[in-house]
Every structure is written in C-alpha cells, then in structure tokens.
Enzyme design. Structure first.
Site, PDB file in Angstrom:
ATOM      1  N   HIS A  47       0.849  -1.185   0.000  1.00 39.96           N
ATOM      2  CA  HIS A  47       0.000   0.000   0.000  1.00 39.96           C
ATOM      3  C   HIS A  47       0.888   1.240   0.000  1.00 39.96           C
ATOM      4  CE1 HIS A  47      -0.453   0.631   4.685  1.00 39.96           C
ATOM      5  NE2 HIS A  47       0.766   0.335   4.354  1.00 39.96           N
TER       6      HIS A  47
ATOM      7  N   CYS B 210       5.615   5.682   5.601  1.00 36.48           N
ATOM      8  CA  CYS B 210       4.603   4.917   4.869  1.00 36.48           C
ATOM      9  C   CYS B 210       3.964   5.698   3.723  1.00 36.48           C
ATOM     10  CB  CYS B 210       3.551   4.379   5.821  1.00 36.48           C
ATOM     11  SG  CYS B 210       4.294   3.254   7.014  1.00 36.48           S
TER      12      CYS B 210
ATOM     13  N   HIS C 104       5.051   0.294   0.036  1.00 34.71           N
ATOM     14  CA  HIS C 104       5.707  -0.774   0.787  1.00 34.71           C
ATOM     15  C   HIS C 104       4.658  -1.841   1.074  1.00 34.71           C
ATOM     16  CE1 HIS C 104       3.698   1.704   3.739  1.00 34.71           C
ATOM     17  NE2 HIS C 104       3.694   0.663   4.553  1.00 34.71           N
TER      18      HIS C 104
ATOM     19  N   HIS D 220       3.094  -5.325   3.524  1.00 39.21           N
ATOM     20  CA  HIS D 220       2.984  -5.959   4.832  1.00 39.21           C
ATOM     21  C   HIS D 220       2.527  -7.399   4.660  1.00 39.21           C
ATOM     22  CE1 HIS D 220       3.345  -2.215   7.062  1.00 39.21           C
ATOM     23  NE2 HIS D 220       2.457  -1.665   6.244  1.00 39.21           N
TER      24      HIS D 220
ATOM     25  N   HIS E 123      -0.951  -9.995  -2.856  1.00 38.87           N
ATOM     26  CA  HIS E 123       0.023  -9.596  -3.884  1.00 38.87           C
ATOM     27  C   HIS E 123      -0.508  -8.505  -4.810  1.00 38.87           C
ATOM     28  CE1 HIS E 123       2.169 -13.057  -2.324  1.00 38.87           C
ATOM     29  NE2 HIS E 123       3.248 -12.485  -2.811  1.00 38.87           N
TER      30      HIS E 123
ATOM     31  N   GLU F 214      -0.934  -5.152  10.830  1.00 34.99           N
ATOM     32  CA  GLU F 214      -0.089  -4.656   9.728  1.00 34.99           C
ATOM     33  C   GLU F 214       1.328  -5.138   9.926  1.00 34.99           C
ATOM     34  OE1 GLU F 214       0.073  -0.540   8.641  1.00 34.99           O
ATOM     35  OE2 GLU F 214      -1.608  -0.859   7.290  1.00 34.99           O
TER      36      GLU F 214
HETATM   37  N1  LIG Z   1      -3.095   4.514  12.780  1.00 41.63           N
HETATM   38  C1  LIG Z   1      -2.286   4.089  11.784  1.00 41.63           C
HETATM   39  N2  LIG Z   1      -0.991   4.465  11.756  1.00 41.63           N
HETATM   40  C2  LIG Z   1      -0.203   4.019  10.769  1.00 41.63           C
HETATM   41  C3  LIG Z   1      -0.695   3.150   9.792  1.00 41.63           C
HETATM   42  C4  LIG Z   1      -2.068   2.786   9.837  1.00 41.63           C
HETATM   43  O1  LIG Z   1      -2.574   2.027   8.994  1.00 41.63           O
HETATM   44  N3  LIG Z   1      -2.811   3.266  10.845  1.00 41.63           N
HETATM   45  N4  LIG Z   1       0.136   2.665   8.858  1.00 41.63           N
HETATM   46  C5  LIG Z   1       1.406   2.929   8.836  1.00 41.63           C
HETATM   47  C6  LIG Z   1       2.276   2.205   7.875  1.00 41.63           C
HETATM   48  O2  LIG Z   1       1.583   1.760   6.775  1.00 41.63           O
HETATM   49  C7  LIG Z   1       2.941   0.943   8.467  1.00 41.63           C
HETATM   50  O3  LIG Z   1       1.956   0.109   8.989  1.00 41.63           O
HETATM   51  C8  LIG Z   1       4.002   1.240   9.449  1.00 41.63           C
HETATM   52  O4  LIG Z   1       3.531   1.278  10.759  1.00 41.63           O
HETATM   53  P1  LIG Z   1       4.516   1.314  11.989  1.00 41.63           P
HETATM   54  O5  LIG Z   1       3.891   0.544  13.091  1.00 41.63           O
HETATM   55  O6  LIG Z   1       4.860   2.734  12.262  1.00 41.63           O
HETATM   56  O7  LIG Z   1       5.754   0.533  11.349  1.00 41.63           O
HETATM   57  P2  LIG Z   1       7.078  -0.031  11.955  1.00 41.63           P
HETATM   58  O8  LIG Z   1       7.891  -0.531  10.824  1.00 41.63           O
HETATM   59  O9  LIG Z   1       7.675   0.973  12.873  1.00 41.63           O
HETATM   60  O10 LIG Z   1       6.526  -1.296  12.744  1.00 41.63           O
HETATM   61  P3  LIG Z   1       7.136  -2.188  13.885  1.00 41.63           P
HETATM   62  O11 LIG Z   1       6.229  -3.381  13.921  1.00 41.63           O
HETATM   63  O12 LIG Z   1       7.052  -1.390  15.163  1.00 41.63           O
HETATM   64  O13 LIG Z   1       8.527  -2.505  13.481  1.00 41.63           O
HETATM   65  C9  LIG Z   1       1.981   3.934   9.734  1.00 41.63           C
HETATM   66  N5  LIG Z   1       1.085   4.390  10.747  1.00 41.63           N
HETATM   67 ZN   LIG Z   2       2.159   0.140   5.768  1.00 40.91          ZN
END
Ligand SMILES: Nc1nc2c(c(=O)[nH]1)N=C([C@H](O)[C@H](O)COP(=O)(O)OP(=O)(O)OP(=O)(O)O)CN2
Ligand SMILES: [Zn+2]
Length: 148
Positions: free
Chosen positions: A14, A23, A27, A29, A73, A134
């Site tokens: 997405h 994000c 990228h 998930h 995918h 995610e």
């Molecule tokens: N409320 C939301 N915040 C974020 C979303 C979302 O869908 N709802 N999505 C993203 C990004 O797409 C992605 O999911 C990254 O999230 P994040 O947890 O910040 O990613 P990390 O790589 O730091 O994850 P870890 O599991 O902590 O390594 C961003 N925010």
């Molecule tokens: Zn994401």
C-alpha cells in the site's frame, strides 16, 4: 451464543497519500486478519453441520473470495488521491492494483473488510470482531458493538 474465529494472512502493498512518515512510500505488509463471527450452534442430528455455528470452511470461502484472493500480492492505492495516476501506470504495466475509495490504512481496511464479510454471512450469523495486524506490533480492531 458462541463466537468462532478464523485467521488469514495475505501479502499486500500500500501507499499512503500525503502521509507525513515513511509509509508515504509504497511498501508491503504480511497482513494477519482475525475474523470472529457469532451465532447459535446448530442442534439437529440430521444436519451435517450439527454442533457448528457455521462451518469454518464457509468462513474461509467468504473471506478468501472477498478479501484474501483480491488483495493478496496487490497494491492498494487511494483512488480519490493523485495516486490514482500511479495506479493506472502500474496497471498498464501489468501489475495488480486495487483502487480504494479511502486511504488504505489499517483502520479503513477494517471498515472495508467488515462491509464485505457482512454482505456474505448467512442468516443467523453475525460479524462480531475483526483484528488486522499490519506488523507484528501494529494492529487495528473492529468490534460489532462499536459499529451499529
Ligand atoms: N493509525 C495508523 N498508523 C499508521 C498506519 C495505519 O494504517 N494506521 N500505517 C502505517 C504504515 O503503513 C505501516 O503500517 C508502518 O507502521 P509502523 O507501526 O509505524 O511501522 P514499523 O515498521 O515501525 O513497525 P514495527 O512493527 O514497530 O517494526 C503507519 N502508521
Ligand atoms: Zn504500511
């Protein structure tokens, strides 16, 4: 009433238009989806589904055809944003693009998943709960009682 849950995984990309973090870049998930439905178990010795709220296999068919097979995918893009052009370009080049009428966050994906599943559940069975991971550490939840 009994709640039963089936778990699904799908790999989806997405891109969040206008997001102020990493994000905003396209990228992917490994999404993990928990689907919980509720109902009364069938109590009829003549019924092949005796003892079941609904066959786990029926939940699998619904969720696979409505969500997993469609999103797996693929890349989700917000068609109500300038990313529509990005999607068109990718699609022209043979990629699997899903156009959303929403920003494809975990929250909005949950709303979309709930609507799709609810439209397919048999009578007497209702959607109780969804959880969408995610990442290992980030997830959203949808509760029926919050969304009446
Ligand atoms: N409320 C939301 N915040 C974020 C979303 C979302 O869908 N709802 N999505 C993203 C990004 O797409 C992605 O999911 C990254 O999230 P994040 O947890 O910040 O990613 P990390 O790589 O730091 O994850 P870890 O599991 O902590 O390594 C961003 N925010
Ligand atoms: Zn994401």
């Amino acid at each position: 009433m009994i709640r039963i849950t089936k778990i699904f995984t799908f790999e989806t990309a997405h891109v969040l238009y206008n997001y102020d973090g990493k994000c905003k870049n396209m990228h992917g998930h490994s999404y993990k989806l928990f689907v919980t439905v509720k109902g009364k178990p069938i109590n009829d010795i003549e019924n092949p589904k005796n003892g079941m709220v609904v066959d786990f296999g029926d939940i699998k068919s619904i969720v696979k055809s409505e969500i997993v097979d469609v999103w797996d995918h693929a890349v989700l893009v917000n068609a109500l944003s300038p990313h529509k052009e990005l999607g068109d370009d990718l699609e022209q080049k043979g990629h699997k693009v899903i156009y959303c009428s929403f920003q494809p966050t975990c929250e909005n994906m949950l709303y979309a998943i709930a609507a799709k599943i609810k439209s397919r559940l048999p009578e007497g069975i209702s959607l109780a709960y969804l959880k969408l991971h995610e990442t290992e550490n980030s997830y959203g939840e949808w509760f029926a009682e919050d969304n009446q």
